[in-house]
Design a protein around this motif. Structure first.
Motif, mmCIF file in Angstrom:
data_model
loop_
_atom_site.group_PDB
_atom_site.id
_atom_site.type_symbol
_atom_site.label_atom_id
_atom_site.label_comp_id
_atom_site.label_asym_id
_atom_site.label_seq_id
_atom_site.Cartn_x
_atom_site.Cartn_y
_atom_site.Cartn_z
ATOM 1 N N LEU A 132 12.358 49.462 42.568
ATOM 2 C CA LEU A 132 11.695 50.760 42.532
ATOM 3 C C LEU A 132 12.563 51.790 41.823
ATOM 4 C CD1 LEU A 132 9.466 52.756 43.412
ATOM 5 C CD2 LEU A 132 10.725 53.047 45.561
ATOM 6 N N SER A 133 13.842 51.850 42.188
ATOM 7 C CA SER A 133 14.756 52.807 41.580
ATOM 8 C C SER A 133 14.864 52.587 40.078
ATOM 9 C CB SER A 133 16.136 52.690 42.239
ATOM 10 O OG SER A 133 17.056 53.595 41.689
ATOM 11 N N SER A 134 14.988 51.330 39.669
ATOM 12 C CA SER A 134 15.066 51.006 38.249
ATOM 13 C C SER A 134 13.782 51.383 37.518
ATOM 14 C CB SER A 134 15.355 49.518 38.078
ATOM 15 O OG SER A 134 15.361 49.154 36.715
ATOM 16 N N GLY A 135 12.639 51.096 38.160
ATOM 17 C CA GLY A 135 11.358 51.424 37.545
ATOM 18 C C GLY A 135 11.168 52.918 37.359
ATOM 19 N N LEU A 136 11.554 53.701 38.360
ATOM 20 C CA LEU A 136 11.424 55.155 38.254
ATOM 21 C C LEU A 136 12.294 55.704 37.130
ATOM 22 C CD1 LEU A 136 11.467 56.233 42.015
ATOM 23 C CD2 LEU A 136 9.501 56.207 40.472
ATOM 24 N N SER A 137 13.460 55.097 36.928
ATOM 25 C CA SER A 137 14.377 55.589 35.893
ATOM 26 C C SER A 137 13.797 55.429 34.490
ATOM 27 C CB SER A 137 15.713 54.835 35.974
ATOM 28 O OG SER A 137 15.589 53.508 35.479
ATOM 29 N N GLN A 138 12.816 54.553 34.331
ATOM 30 C CA GLN A 138 12.222 54.311 33.024
ATOM 31 C C GLN A 138 10.994 55.181 32.752
ATOM 32 O OE1 GLN A 138 11.726 50.006 32.448
ATOM 33 N NE2 GLN A 138 13.390 49.674 33.903
ATOM 34 N N MET A 139 10.627 56.001 33.725
ATOM 35 C CA MET A 139 9.506 56.899 33.512
ATOM 36 C C MET A 139 9.890 57.991 32.517
ATOM 37 S SD MET A 139 8.158 57.301 37.448
ATOM 38 C CE MET A 139 6.734 58.271 36.969
ATOM 39 N N PRO A 140 9.016 58.335 31.579
ATOM 40 C CA PRO A 140 9.353 59.369 30.596
ATOM 41 C C PRO A 140 9.477 60.735 31.255
ATOM 42 C CG PRO A 140 7.049 58.719 30.392
ATOM 43 C CD PRO A 140 7.680 57.753 31.349
ATOM 44 N N ALA A 141 10.452 61.509 30.799
ATOM 45 C CA ALA A 141 10.642 62.860 31.332
ATOM 46 C C ALA A 141 9.468 63.746 30.943
ATOM 47 C CB ALA A 141 11.944 63.449 30.815
ATOM 48 N N THR A 142 9.012 64.560 31.888
ATOM 49 C CA THR A 142 7.939 65.511 31.620
ATOM 50 C C THR A 142 8.480 66.920 31.454
ATOM 51 O OG1 THR A 142 7.581 65.924 33.986
ATOM 52 C CG2 THR A 142 6.328 64.127 32.980
ATOM 53 N N GLY A 143 9.726 67.155 31.877
ATOM 54 C CA GLY A 143 10.356 68.462 31.747
ATOM 55 C C GLY A 143 11.672 68.331 31.014
ATOM 56 N N THR A 144 12.302 69.444 30.773
ATOM 57 C CA THR A 144 13.566 69.451 30.049
ATOM 58 C C THR A 144 14.706 69.866 30.965
ATOM 59 O OG1 THR A 144 13.223 71.744 29.322
ATOM 60 C CG2 THR A 144 12.424 69.985 27.876
ATOM 61 N N THR A 145 15.894 69.363 30.645
ATOM 62 C CA THR A 145 17.109 69.665 31.398
ATOM 63 C C THR A 145 18.141 70.269 30.458
ATOM 64 O OG1 THR A 145 16.685 67.744 32.812
ATOM 65 C CG2 THR A 145 18.882 68.721 32.914
ATOM 66 N N SER A 146 18.687 71.418 30.827
ATOM 67 C CA SER A 146 19.715 72.041 29.993
ATOM 68 C C SER A 146 21.068 71.425 30.290
ATOM 69 C CB SER A 146 19.774 73.542 30.265
ATOM 70 O OG SER A 146 20.310 73.780 31.570
ATOM 71 N N SER A 147 21.929 71.362 29.285
ATOM 72 C CA SER A 147 23.322 71.014 29.548
ATOM 73 C C SER A 147 23.969 72.180 30.277
ATOM 74 C CB SER A 147 24.062 70.741 28.240
ATOM 75 O OG SER A 147 23.510 69.623 27.583
ATOM 76 N N PRO A 148 24.843 71.901 31.236
ATOM 77 C CA PRO A 148 25.416 73.000 32.024
ATOM 78 C C PRO A 148 26.115 74.029 31.129
ATOM 79 C CG PRO A 148 25.949 70.882 32.994
ATOM 80 C CD PRO A 148 25.349 70.593 31.651
ATOM 81 N N TRP A 149 25.741 75.274 31.302
ATOM 82 C CA TRP A 149 26.400 76.379 30.621
ATOM 83 C C TRP A 149 27.024 77.249 31.695
ATOM 84 C CZ3 TRP A 149 25.542 81.764 30.585
ATOM 85 C CH2 TRP A 149 26.281 82.477 29.623
ATOM 86 N N SER A 150 28.325 77.363 31.667
ATOM 87 C CA SER A 150 29.049 78.043 32.751
ATOM 88 C C SER A 150 28.710 77.422 34.102
ATOM 89 C CB SER A 150 28.727 79.539 32.756
ATOM 90 O OG SER A 150 29.155 80.148 31.549
ATOM 91 N N GLY A 151 28.469 76.102 34.101
ATOM 92 C CA GLY A 151 28.216 75.381 35.347
ATOM 93 C C GLY A 151 26.799 75.408 35.845
ATOM 94 N N ALA A 152 25.869 76.014 35.098
ATOM 95 C CA ALA A 152 24.472 76.115 35.550
ATOM 96 C C ALA A 152 23.659 74.953 34.999
ATOM 97 C CB ALA A 152 23.881 77.434 35.112
ATOM 98 N N LEU A 153 23.088 74.150 35.889
ATOM 99 C CA LEU A 153 22.211 73.048 35.502
ATOM 100 C C LEU A 153 20.777 73.513 35.742
ATOM 101 C CD1 LEU A 153 22.286 70.120 34.486
ATOM 102 C CD2 LEU A 153 22.302 69.372 36.862
ATOM 103 N N LEU A 154 20.020 73.734 34.657
ATOM 104 C CA LEU A 154 18.714 74.382 34.749
ATOM 105 C C LEU A 154 17.627 73.476 34.180
ATOM 106 C CD1 LEU A 154 19.769 77.944 33.539
ATOM 107 C CD2 LEU A 154 19.555 77.136 35.900
ATOM 108 N N PHE A 155 16.426 73.610 34.751
ATOM 109 C CA PHE A 155 15.303 72.759 34.378
ATOM 110 C C PHE A 155 14.099 73.609 33.979
ATOM 111 C CE2 PHE A 155 17.886 70.883 37.670
ATOM 112 C CZ PHE A 155 18.250 69.671 37.091
ATOM 113 N N GLN A 156 13.331 73.080 33.036
ATOM 114 C CA GLN A 156 12.093 73.729 32.616
ATOM 115 C C GLN A 156 10.935 72.859 33.084
ATOM 116 O OE1 GLN A 156 11.834 76.715 30.768
ATOM 117 N NE2 GLN A 156 9.652 76.632 31.180
ATOM 118 N N GLY A 157 10.110 73.392 33.990
ATOM 119 C CA GLY A 157 9.023 72.625 34.568
ATOM 120 C C GLY A 157 7.695 72.874 33.878
ATOM 121 N N ASP A 158 6.638 72.360 34.492
ATOM 122 C CA ASP A 158 5.300 72.435 33.916
ATOM 123 C C ASP A 158 4.303 72.499 35.060
ATOM 124 O OD1 ASP A 158 2.893 72.104 32.640
ATOM 125 O OD2 ASP A 158 3.273 70.062 31.980
#
Length: 313
Positions: A132-158
């Motif tokens: 299950l864990s392996s299968g979920l990891s292969q699902m295509p991303a629907t949102g975007t993830t920023s690289s940490p800037w000043s330590g902030a990990l931020l996501f853009q949802g839908d």
């Protein structure tokens, strides 16, 4: 016969592929607050729901099952030995495959049964959970993830999707000090299931703030799953985690803090509190077939193939 065999294999494969991509069930593990394949070592804290481990369970100054209703059945399972000093098993029973050594432990609403077969096939469940864990990891991303800037990990949802998938580098998560969304609450559907697929064999999650993330979700963090699909070691410390953890390969070391969700791991050592907020994410239309269901389907197809062969003969 070969034609029928190919058809049967194709039908089973389609069932697995179609459902695993669209639905999520944690199987038997979903009935537990913490579910580990190997050993569990905990001290000076508690698991508010059910706890199950395929190996030995060692507890000190610990509570289990406090937030469960009375007469909840088996609330503590140890496939090996149970060594428990000071604490309480609340609202149900403890069952061990080996010896149970309890000192200063109350069991006010249940019994302790030792040296018997525990009612969970941990090997079968782990085959299912790792797949299950392996299968979920292969699902295509629907949102975007920023690289940490000043330590902030931020996501853009839908807000148009009830299933939102984000990819995170384990190194980015390990260096983050903030975990939140770029957008406001109107961009996240109230009933959305959020899957965070986290890469890396050695990952840390700690010393950062999830308050904004929690406020965004309100009471819906039971729809959040952190999938550590590669992690062999996972270090959690100084953090309140809002969501469930699926890390079937990982040995977890857990320091100060709390997890509000289901925890699935290879083993656990630590003092972190685990609050009973079971994972309740939903990806329609149907649950992932569990191993027993798949075997029944395969057996039925083989039977049909055999019948067809007899008729032809």
């Amino acid at each position: 016969m070969m034609k029928w065999a190919k058809l049967g294999i194709l039908m089973v494969a389609c069932c697995l592929a179609g459902n695993s991509a669209q639905a999520l069930s944690l199987g038997t593990a979903g009935n537990y607050n913490v579910f580990v394949y190997g050993n569990y070592v905990g001290s000076n804290s508690d698991v508010q729901g059910r706890l199950a481990a395929g190996g030995n369970v060692t507890l000190k100054n610990y509570g289990v099952g406090e937030k469960l209703p009375t007469n909840s059945g088996n609330v503590l399972l140890a496939g090996g030995n149970l060594t428990y000093a000071n604490g309480q098993i609340n609202n149900g029973n403890a069952v061990t495959g080996g010896n149970a050594t309890l000192t200063g432990v109350g069991v006010p609403n249940g019994d302790v049964t030792e040296g018997t077969r525990v009612p969970v096939d941990f090997s079968a469940e782990w085959n299912y959970l790792t797949s299950l864990s392996s299968g979920l990891s292969q699902m295509p991303a629907t949102g975007t993830t920023s690289s940490p800037w000043s330590g902030a990990l931020l996501f853009q949802g839908d807000n148009t999707s009830r299933l939102q998938v984000f990819d995170i580098s384990g190194s980015d998560l390990s260096s983050a000090n903030t975990f939140s969304f770029l957008n406001d609450t109107t961009m996240i559907s109230d009933d959305a299931t959020l899957i965070f697929n986290i890469s890396g064999t050695s990952v840390e999650m700690g010393n950062f703030d999830m308050a904004a993330f929690m406020n965004l979700l309100g009471e819906s963090w039971d729809n959040v799953l952190f999938n550590f699909y590669e992690a062999e070691t996972l270090n959690l410390y100084n953090i309140g985690i809002y969501g469930s953890i699926l890390a079937p390969l990982a040995d977890i070391t857990a320091g100060y803090g709390q997890i509000n969700g289901t925890v699935i791991a290879n083993s656990w050592t630590g003092t972190m509190q685990v609050n009973n907020k079971p994972f309740d994410g939903d990806m329609p239309p149907a649950p992932v077939p569990e191993p027993a269901t798949i075997l029944l389907l395969g057996s039925g197809l083989l039977g049909l193939m055999g019948t067809a062969r007899k008729k032809r003969g």
